[in-house]
Enzyme design. Sequence first.
Site, PDB file in Angstrom:
ATOM      1  N   ASP A 109      -8.062  -4.774  -6.391  1.00  0.00           N
ATOM      2  CA  ASP A 109      -7.732  -3.679  -5.472  1.00  0.00           C
ATOM      3  C   ASP A 109      -8.678  -2.513  -5.742  1.00  0.00           C
ATOM      4  O   ASP A 109      -8.734  -1.993  -6.853  1.00  0.00           O
ATOM      5  CB  ASP A 109      -6.285  -3.237  -5.694  1.00  0.00           C
ATOM      6  CG  ASP A 109      -5.774  -2.299  -4.608  1.00  0.00           C
ATOM      7  OD1 ASP A 109      -6.555  -1.474  -4.098  1.00  0.00           O
ATOM      8  OD2 ASP A 109      -4.576  -2.371  -4.293  1.00  0.00           O
ATOM      9  N   SER A 159       0.839  -1.194   0.000  1.00  0.00           N
ATOM     10  CA  SER A 159       0.000   0.000   0.000  1.00  0.00           C
ATOM     11  C   SER A 159       0.878   1.249   0.000  1.00  0.00           C
ATOM     12  O   SER A 159       1.729   1.402  -0.870  1.00  0.00           O
ATOM     13  CB  SER A 159      -0.962  -0.049   1.195  1.00  0.00           C
ATOM     14  OG  SER A 159      -1.918   0.968   1.127  1.00  0.00           O
ATOM     15  N   HIS A 168      -7.136  -5.214  -1.756  1.00  0.00           N
ATOM     16  CA  HIS A 168      -6.033  -4.314  -1.419  1.00  0.00           C
ATOM     17  C   HIS A 168      -5.066  -5.006  -0.459  1.00  0.00           C
ATOM     18  O   HIS A 168      -5.385  -5.241   0.705  1.00  0.00           O
ATOM     19  CB  HIS A 168      -6.558  -3.022  -0.801  1.00  0.00           C
ATOM     20  CG  HIS A 168      -5.469  -2.033  -0.523  1.00  0.00           C
ATOM     21  ND1 HIS A 168      -4.607  -1.594  -1.496  1.00  0.00           N
ATOM     22  CD2 HIS A 168      -5.084  -1.420   0.631  1.00  0.00           C
ATOM     23  CE1 HIS A 168      -3.749  -0.738  -0.972  1.00  0.00           C
ATOM     24  NE2 HIS A 168      -4.004  -0.632   0.324  1.00  0.00           N
TER      25      HIS A 168
END
Length: 576
Positions: free
Chosen positions: A457, A206, A494
């Site tokens: 994602d 991330s 994600h």
Amino acid sequence: MRTPHALPSAACAVLIVMSGCATKEHSSRPGAATPAPLQKCTELATAFGFANARITGATLEPAGRLVNAGQPVGEHCRVTGRMNERTSPVDGQAYAIGFEMRLPTNWSGRFLYQGNGGTDGVVVAADGGNSLGSGGLLRNALQMGFAVISSDAGHSSAQNPLFGLDPQARRDYGHNAIGTLTPMAKALIRSAYGKGPDRSYIGGTSNGGRQALVAATLYPDAFDGVLAQSPGIHLPRASVANLSNVKRWDTVVTTREVNGQPDYESALPPAERELVARAVLARCDALDGLSDGLVNDVEACRTAFDPARDLPTCTGERDGRCLSAAQKIVLAAVHGPARNGAGEIIYSGFPFDPGIRHPGWAEWKFRSSLRTARNPVSVGFIFSSPPVADLAMATDTRKSAAFALAFDIDRDGSKIFTTSGVYTDKALDFMGTLEAPEFDRLRGRGGKVLVFHGTADPIFSSDHTQAWYRALDAHQQGRAAEFARLFLVPGQGHSRGGPATEQYDGLAALVDWVENGRAPERIVASARGAGNPGGANTDVPADWSPTRTRPLCPYPQLARYTAGDTESAASFACRR
């Protein structure tokens, strides 16, 4: 030359301005790291000195105090400290870069800088575990013998998100914490082991994945290998794109509030997302040669699936078995690129993927924009110049929700491209421009880059990462794969989760490439079904084997079924 608002042309992958072509060849591979035993631990509290650094603790942690995937982590030294302690002249707050290092008694000779997630503010355990992405890693970096550092990126959790009022705290968060801590960490390793690290790596997921790629461009001499999972490439643009869709969702909600908070998930609740997932699978699952609940051929699916055509349209009330005509228009729009009023692309669109059924998809698309206020406050206080004037928005979710609903991509979104007063760095400057030529120096010294991104994602688009990689490859005259490879993870949300085989060891693959010269041609990933020692992924479908494996393939290749056991990676080949 960078364009202030629009992204560059489609010929440059709609992402990166390309200036010239790389000509420098990579040097010979660095070679393998050599182990060394720990010589000092508790003594480091007083014996180690480094400019602008203060050690606050050094303790020998026994084997088993940390546990990962049911296995005890070995004995190691835990060192804590702070760097660059200061008082801001802008907001009067006390700031410092807090850190933790864990130094294994049996050291491999390797160093890992562990990237941070979200807006940081917390020093997490420096074990190189889930912060490196992938679901439920069976071996973390500390177990692999790495000396690992983690940090809070220059501010505390109590200062989130208002640290964005301080320009230096913005820089520390964006990249400067890495540049500040890495020399100190290497000096500390030298003091503890009697030698510095032979090989140095940086990795994260991330925002941590973004940090890893930024380090590759700004601090290329500091690292030999870079691991970026679900990276927030051009993170401010992604946040603006997500906020720009709030008005669209607002047009199709059925419930305005739940417990006093906006209920934007009613715009596309779980039953309707399941409907979309099934429709995507019906059109795209078999494109790779096997119907197995995964869409490997993302490119072919772009034309095979059309929400207007392939989703049933409600003729009456919505009941989970259809979408309204308005919903289908919104669904297509939020999967498309975010554009400003002039039609210029601010951020890439998203592929349709059955991972839309994953609960994390709704978390990022809906709750992070409203209930948890993650996107509004990030854009308002950290990325905008100047920051939003109403500081109460940092704690009042009603105000942050109102900001999101009123968000204008031209009026408000343009502030990530500007400077003002003491805010002399544009958001993309302190968060990383990541233009293709900026990776030349890392390649020139033999460094390697591995990037992984889930195709489901919902916040950082895998399409955006693909476009970044295509621009890098064009700049490298079609030879980017010699030092950088991208692996898409079908179905993964994600960083982890989703109906996917998302448990894999990217760090081991990176080490093998850096130190042994073996470029990864495929990486085997597992489903985390019931009984998985790293923890079960509840998104794994019931009709999959709990131990299903699949190859992750270097882009633009994809896993295609050949013959044999449909639950085994051995039955698939990586091909165009």
